[in-house]
Design a protein around this motif. Structure first.
Motif, PDB file in Angstrom:
ATOM      1  N   GLN A 215       8.508  36.811 -24.414  1.00  0.00           N
ATOM      2  CA  GLN A 215       7.751  36.806 -23.165  1.00  0.00           C
ATOM      3  C   GLN A 215       7.852  35.420 -22.535  1.00  0.00           C
ATOM      4  OE1 GLN A 215       6.203  39.803 -22.097  1.00  0.00           O
ATOM      5  NE2 GLN A 215       7.471  40.490 -23.809  1.00  0.00           N
ATOM      6  N   VAL A 216       8.974  35.175 -21.845  1.00  0.00           N
ATOM      7  CA  VAL A 216       9.245  33.840 -21.300  1.00  0.00           C
ATOM      8  C   VAL A 216       8.485  33.637 -19.994  1.00  0.00           C
ATOM      9  CG1 VAL A 216      11.024  32.271 -20.455  1.00  0.00           C
ATOM     10  CG2 VAL A 216      11.512  33.779 -22.387  1.00  0.00           C
ATOM     11  N   LYS A 217       7.863  32.471 -19.875  1.00  0.00           N
ATOM     12  CA  LYS A 217       7.158  32.089 -18.653  1.00  0.00           C
ATOM     13  C   LYS A 217       8.113  31.401 -17.683  1.00  0.00           C
ATOM     14  CE  LYS A 217       3.121  29.338 -17.192  1.00  0.00           C
ATOM     15  NZ  LYS A 217       2.057  28.437 -17.701  1.00  0.00           N
ATOM     16  N   TYR A 218       8.814  30.400 -18.160  1.00  0.00           N
ATOM     17  CA  TYR A 218       9.803  29.714 -17.334  1.00  0.00           C
ATOM     18  C   TYR A 218      10.631  28.763 -18.198  1.00  0.00           C
ATOM     19  CZ  TYR A 218       6.098  26.077 -17.085  1.00  0.00           C
ATOM     20  OH  TYR A 218       5.133  25.147 -17.376  1.00  0.00           O
ATOM     21  N   GLY A 219      11.662  28.201 -17.580  1.00  0.00           N
ATOM     22  CA  GLY A 219      12.463  27.167 -18.211  1.00  0.00           C
ATOM     23  C   GLY A 219      12.763  26.068 -17.207  1.00  0.00           C
ATOM     24  N   HIS A 220      13.032  24.865 -17.691  1.00  0.00           N
ATOM     25  CA  HIS A 220      13.364  23.749 -16.804  1.00  0.00           C
ATOM     26  C   HIS A 220      13.959  22.615 -17.621  1.00  0.00           C
ATOM     27  CE1 HIS A 220       9.844  21.373 -18.145  1.00  0.00           C
ATOM     28  NE2 HIS A 220       9.173  22.517 -18.126  1.00  0.00           N
ATOM     29  N   SER A 221      14.554  21.657 -16.925  1.00  0.00           N
ATOM     30  CA  SER A 221      15.009  20.450 -17.601  1.00  0.00           C
ATOM     31  C   SER A 221      13.817  19.520 -17.794  1.00  0.00           C
ATOM     32  CB  SER A 221      16.100  19.755 -16.787  1.00  0.00           C
ATOM     33  OG  SER A 221      15.608  19.364 -15.522  1.00  0.00           O
ATOM     34  N   GLU A 222      13.891  18.688 -18.830  1.00  0.00           N
ATOM     35  CA  GLU A 222      12.805  17.771 -19.152  1.00  0.00           C
ATOM     36  C   GLU A 222      13.227  16.329 -18.887  1.00  0.00           C
ATOM     37  OE1 GLU A 222       9.961  16.832 -19.857  1.00  0.00           O
ATOM     38  OE2 GLU A 222       8.811  18.683 -20.014  1.00  0.00           O
ATOM     39  N   VAL A 223      12.319  15.405 -19.179  1.00  0.00           N
ATOM     40  CA  VAL A 223      12.527  13.992 -18.867  1.00  0.00           C
ATOM     41  C   VAL A 223      13.791  13.446 -19.524  1.00  0.00           C
ATOM     42  CG1 VAL A 223      11.608  11.672 -19.240  1.00  0.00           C
ATOM     43  CG2 VAL A 223      10.094  13.509 -18.453  1.00  0.00           C
ATOM     44  N   GLY A 224      13.980  13.771 -20.807  1.00  0.00           N
ATOM     45  CA  GLY A 224      15.054  13.175 -21.582  1.00  0.00           C
ATOM     46  C   GLY A 224      16.432  13.437 -20.999  1.00  0.00           C
TER      47      GLY A 224
END
Length: 503
Positions: free
Chosen positions: A199-208
């Motif tokens: 049940q995925v909410k969202y994905g994104h790139s992170e700071v690193g």
């Protein structure tokens, strides 16, 4: 029965027209026959936190019925160090609710997660999955509430440097392609996780985001929707397996390790928690955090040092838990504050109709229905966590807070609340009374030893499991490892490589 749309991303849900928790053996057999499934894989989590596999060919339907009914035998001593080789046989029995079609197998294959059982046909008391189930049962019995969780799964994707459209060092947060190099990979991973029941909410790139020795290292995050704890744990385990397999297909490397380079953003596995009574959230009362939520937070504050034994299980975990890296170092909580151990994120409890303000032609409803999205977020754990044990530990800690005398619990919550950046100069007077998190696996083991009775209450964590966790942590002999690596890059690199594929 809930009517599921034909175009549901999970093909089993779409075909069977029911939610996974309602799947039966007959449903699994019907799907196998209709889709000419040739292989059934039993998968189960071992002591290292990774999914193991047993391949079972569907030679005939009598055999299929047999393995789904009775499971199979495995060598428990090769899966868990605390099981004696002289009496090591265990049964693995599939959980039908976990069934998903293998997205990587060339032969049509169905995967099922399994539970461990002893020779007497009883659940293995020390099994992580069963420990989580016991924790939820004890929590419900004591509080009358149910417990839901979700994870924020952070990881680095590594490939050769692409010189076009570079992203500045440590400035990758929510970046998009072409500056973000692995967006297509992340989106495909999300799609496959959803097809497999996540049940995925969202994905994104992170700071690193940084380059090292000719390679681009880019941090990503996939966050899930809040689900019953047992399902949420299964989803995270499957998601890590999918991300690794997909990376292998792409020729990328992937790591969930808490730290892969000094001075760069580490990867956490934050756990959000929510409590419900009869299906309704109890986290908010009259627009603010409820007394029940604050009492649960008091439990988290009390048990925080020992919870690291389940959530920060390798020496490099403690390279991440340092100041100025958006990782916690002290036992405290706050609203929307990313320097604290437990954060209360925005929960859609404002009074303005944001939809109509953003879209002038939308009606400005005067009676807003507040969505039940409020959670509290434990920010300490990382990718080395034993997911089932960590969620079980959180439930034990929340129950501990709810079973405290109400005034004592609320007082503890007030004493550990901070409204400042605890790493910012000048705030020392507001934080000097707070206790610190452990700085090593050895110290974490000591804290668990001190508080083990809390986890063993009502038989949730069996003593054999606690003994095994403590011994494993102490065997690293890392009491002063952080200090020894400060001026020794070779030792730091050795530790990173050793624990690169944790969990």
């Amino acid at each position: 029965m809930m009517n599921c749309p034909d175009n549901h991303l999970n093909p089993l849900v779409s075909f069977l027209d029911k939610e996974p928790e309602l799947f039966t053996k007959a449903d699994i057999i019907r799907y196998v026959r209709a889709h000419e499934i040739c292989m059934v894989n039993f998968r189960y989590v071992a002591d290292d936190g990774r999914l193991k596999c047993l391949n079972l060919p569907v030679t005939n339907h009598l055999y299929l019925d047999d393995i789904l009914s009775y499971g199979e035998r495995v060598d428990g001593s090769s899966l868990f160090p605390f099981i004696e080789a002289g009496a090591s046989d265990l049964y693995v029995v599939p959980r039908f609710c976990s069934a998903f079609k293998d997205p990587f197998a060339e032969i049509p294959t169905l995967n099922l997660l399994c539970s461990y059982f002893t020779k007497e046909g009883l659940p293995l008391e020390s099994a992580p999955e069963y420990t989580l189930r016991k924790a939820h049962q004890a929590f419900q019995k004591s509080t009358g509430l149910s417990f839901e969780t979700m994870g924020e799964l952070e990881f680095y994707v590594i490939d050769q440097v692409d010189p076009l459209f570079p992203t500045p060092n440590q400035k990758g947060y929510h970046e998009s392609a072409p500056f973000n190099k692995f967006e297509a990979f992340r989106c495909e991973a999300i799609h496959l996780i959803a097809q497999s029941g996540g049940q995925v909410k969202y994905g994104h790139s992170e700071v690193g985001n940084f380059s090292l020795n000719g390679y681009t290292c880019e941090q990503n995050e996939i966050e899930f929707l809040v689900s019953p704890a047992e399902s949420a744990a299964d989803q995270l385990v499957i998601a890590k397996w999918i991300i690794r397999n997909l990376a292998h297909q792409y020729g990328y490397n992937v790591t969930f390790a808490p730290k892969i380079s000094a001075g760069k953003a580490g990867s956490g596995l934050h756990f959000h928690t929510r409590m419900l009574r009869n299906g309704t959230s109890v986290m908010i009362q009259e627009g603010v955090l409820s007394p029940e939520a604050r009492r649960a937070i008091a439990g988290y504050m009390s048990c925080a040092p020992s919870l690291t034994a389940f959530g920060n299980t390798i020496p490099t975990s403690y390279f991440r838990l340092v100041p100025h890296q958006e990782a916690p170092t002290t036992v405290c909580w706050g609203d929307r504050n990313r320097s604290v151990l437990v954060r209360v994120p925005l929960g859609w409890i404002g009074q303005n109709n944001m939809r109509s303000l953003a879209n002038p032609f939308e009606p400005n409803d005067t009676q807003l229905t507040v969505p039940q999205r409020q959670t509290v977020e434990m920010r300490c754990p990382d990718g080395s966590a034993d997911i089932y044990q960590m969620m079980a530990g959180l439930m034990v800690a929340a129950r501990y807070g709810l079973e405290m005398e109400t005034e004592k619990a609320l007082c503890l919550a007030n004493e550990t609340y901070v409204d400042v950046n605890i790493h910012q100069e000048g705030n020392e007077s507001k934080t000097q009374h707070l206790q610190h998190l452990p700085a090593s696996c050895h110290e974490s083991a000591d804290r668990l030893e001190t508080q083990r009775a809390i986890y063993e209450q009502q038989g949730v964590f069996c003593s054999q499991l606690i003994d095994g966790v403590i011994q494993k942590l102490r065997n690293y002999d890392d009491r002063d490892l952080r200090e020894r690596t400060l001026n020794n890059p070779a030792l730091m690199q050795e530790m990173v490589e050793r624990f690169y594929h944790c969990g």
